[in-house]
Write a protein that holds these residues in place. Structure first.
Motif, mmCIF file in Angstrom:
data_model
loop_
_atom_site.group_PDB
_atom_site.id
_atom_site.type_symbol
_atom_site.label_atom_id
_atom_site.label_comp_id
_atom_site.label_asym_id
_atom_site.label_seq_id
_atom_site.Cartn_x
_atom_site.Cartn_y
_atom_site.Cartn_z
ATOM 1 N N ASP A 115 66.908 15.222 -4.458
ATOM 2 C CA ASP A 115 67.308 14.584 -5.717
ATOM 3 C C ASP A 115 68.186 15.525 -6.547
ATOM 4 O OD1 ASP A 115 65.990 12.273 -5.104
ATOM 5 O OD2 ASP A 115 64.210 12.707 -6.287
ATOM 6 N N GLY A 116 67.874 16.819 -6.491
ATOM 7 C CA GLY A 116 68.687 17.801 -7.209
ATOM 8 C C GLY A 116 70.112 17.845 -6.684
ATOM 9 N N TYR A 117 70.260 17.820 -5.364
ATOM 10 C CA TYR A 117 71.599 17.815 -4.760
ATOM 11 C C TYR A 117 72.365 16.539 -5.130
ATOM 12 C CZ TYR A 117 70.383 21.805 -1.755
ATOM 13 O OH TYR A 117 70.037 23.043 -1.284
ATOM 14 N N ILE A 118 71.669 15.416 -5.106
ATOM 15 C CA ILE A 118 72.324 14.141 -5.412
ATOM 16 C C ILE A 118 72.786 14.107 -6.867
ATOM 17 C CG2 ILE A 118 71.919 11.653 -5.689
ATOM 18 C CD1 ILE A 118 70.175 11.790 -3.173
ATOM 19 N N ILE A 119 71.953 14.618 -7.762
ATOM 20 C CA ILE A 119 72.340 14.681 -9.176
ATOM 21 C C ILE A 119 73.565 15.575 -9.352
ATOM 22 C CG2 ILE A 119 71.626 15.575 -11.434
ATOM 23 C CD1 ILE A 119 68.785 14.586 -10.745
ATOM 24 N N ASP A 138 76.475 16.758 1.290
ATOM 25 C CA ASP A 138 76.311 17.316 2.633
ATOM 26 C C ASP A 138 75.060 18.192 2.710
ATOM 27 O OD1 ASP A 138 77.381 17.626 5.326
ATOM 28 O OD2 ASP A 138 77.736 19.716 4.783
ATOM 29 N N LEU A 139 74.795 18.956 1.652
ATOM 30 C CA LEU A 139 73.578 19.781 1.612
ATOM 31 C C LEU A 139 72.327 18.899 1.662
ATOM 32 C CD1 LEU A 139 74.452 22.492 -1.087
ATOM 33 C CD2 LEU A 139 74.224 22.830 1.381
ATOM 34 N N ALA A 140 72.369 17.804 0.911
ATOM 35 C CA ALA A 140 71.228 16.878 0.909
ATOM 36 C C ALA A 140 71.008 16.284 2.292
ATOM 37 C CB ALA A 140 71.468 15.767 -0.114
ATOM 38 N N LYS A 141 72.102 15.906 2.937
ATOM 39 C CA LYS A 141 72.002 15.301 4.265
ATOM 40 C C LYS A 141 71.468 16.304 5.288
ATOM 41 C CE LYS A 141 74.702 12.694 7.645
ATOM 42 N NZ LYS A 141 76.035 12.121 7.956
ATOM 43 N N GLN A 155 67.362 7.153 2.865
ATOM 44 C CA GLN A 155 68.084 8.146 2.073
ATOM 45 C C GLN A 155 69.324 8.662 2.802
ATOM 46 O OE1 GLN A 155 64.506 10.596 1.098
ATOM 47 N NE2 GLN A 155 65.363 10.548 -0.950
ATOM 48 N N ILE A 156 69.199 8.850 4.111
ATOM 49 C CA ILE A 156 70.358 9.284 4.896
ATOM 50 C C ILE A 156 71.446 8.215 4.860
ATOM 51 C CG2 ILE A 156 71.171 9.807 7.235
ATOM 52 C CD1 ILE A 156 68.457 11.154 7.743
ATOM 53 N N GLN A 157 71.036 6.958 4.952
ATOM 54 C CA GLN A 157 71.998 5.858 4.878
ATOM 55 C C GLN A 157 72.678 5.826 3.510
ATOM 56 O OE1 GLN A 157 70.333 2.001 5.698
ATOM 57 N NE2 GLN A 157 72.224 0.918 5.248
ATOM 58 N N TYR A 158 71.891 6.039 2.461
ATOM 59 C CA TYR A 158 72.445 6.051 1.100
ATOM 60 C C TYR A 158 73.491 7.159 0.955
ATOM 61 C CZ TYR A 158 72.741 7.285 -3.833
ATOM 62 O OH TYR A 158 73.209 7.622 -5.082
ATOM 63 N N ILE A 159 73.163 8.353 1.445
ATOM 64 C CA ILE A 159 74.090 9.488 1.338
ATOM 65 C C ILE A 159 75.354 9.224 2.151
ATOM 66 C CG2 ILE A 159 74.408 11.921 1.955
ATOM 67 C CD1 ILE A 159 71.456 12.341 1.189
ATOM 68 N N ASN A 160 75.196 8.644 3.338
ATOM 69 C CA ASN A 160 76.367 8.313 4.160
ATOM 70 C C ASN A 160 77.283 7.324 3.439
ATOM 71 O OD1 ASN A 160 75.723 9.970 6.320
ATOM 72 N ND2 ASN A 160 74.562 8.386 7.391
ATOM 73 N N GLU A 161 76.679 6.363 2.757
ATOM 74 C CA GLU A 161 77.465 5.370 2.015
ATOM 75 C C GLU A 161 78.205 6.009 0.843
ATOM 76 O OE1 GLU A 161 74.606 2.443 0.954
ATOM 77 O OE2 GLU A 161 74.552 1.508 2.945
#
Length: 218
Positions: A115-119, A138-141, A155-161
């Motif tokens: 969540d920190g990386y996404i923010i 990329d770090l989150a993934k 979550q991986i799908q969300y980050i890919n999107e």
């Protein structure tokens, strides 16, 4: 327990902590039966525990919204980890239970980092730093795939999107920059040729002009 967002803690840890709190209030009421505050707190937490048990299986993944909240929760998770250590040392829980709870806490800690990386990725995007945003996503993934990918499919799908349009935009930007560099190089190579031709023409003109002047004087 109000320090944790709703549905943040896994039910097993939630129940464990509430039972510890209830046990503490039970001991307090035995030591001081006339203390109405202890009696009331015991009733409240007992009722809340029943609610938690009834609502088992309704837990939803939540996404935290601020770095400050994440930092605060990290501190509470550290305290919870220490509490578990003391509990197993005092044999309030078994080693098997302790190992299981630690695994759950590790999952929560991983989620906090993600969540920190996404923010950070969103904040970078807001100020126009696309490459930095890609870096954080990329770090989150990488962190998700380092764990058990099957547990983090959504979550991986969300980050890919989120990554896909950013990567496309970055590739287009790099292509444009490369094209611009090549154009500058081509212009730089063409300019000396033009100047060389102009110099030759001017030299020829001067030579012809000098010849004409010489004929006049002759």
């Amino acid at each position: 327990m109000s320090v944790f967002p709703e549905n943040f803690l896994p039910q097993e840890i939630h129940v464990f902590v509430y039972r510890c709190i209830i046990d503490a209030y039970q001991q307090l009421t035995k030591l001081d039966p006339t203390n109405k505050q202890h009696v009331e707190s015991l009733k409240i937490h007992s009722s809340q525990l029943e609610t938690i048990i009834r609502t088992s299986g309704t837990k939803k993944n939540i996404r935290l919204q601020s770095a400050a909240q994440i930092n605060e929760l990290r501190q509470y998770m550290n305290l919870l980890g220490r509490f578990l250590q003391k509990s197993v040392q005092k044999k309030h829980i078994t080693q098997k239970q302790y190992g299981h709870y630690r695994l759950l806490i590790k999952g929560l800690t991983t989620q906090l980092a993600i969540d920190g990386y996404i923010i950070s990725a969103r904040q970078s995007l807001d100020i126009g730093k696309n490459r930095l945003s890609i870096h954080y996503y990329d770090l989150a993934k990488k962190l998700l795939t380092k764990e058990t990918p099957s547990n983090y499919k959504e979550q991986i799908q969300y980050i890919n999107e989120e990554l896909s349009p950013l990567m496309d935009a970055e590739m287009l930007k790099q292509e444009q920059e490369q094209h611009h560099k090549e154009s500058v190089v081509e212009e730089g190579e063409a300019t000396p040729l033009i100047e060389s031709n102009e110099n030759k023409e001017w030299a020829q003109f001067e030579e012809e002009a000098g010849w004409k002047k010489k004929n006049i004087y002759d």
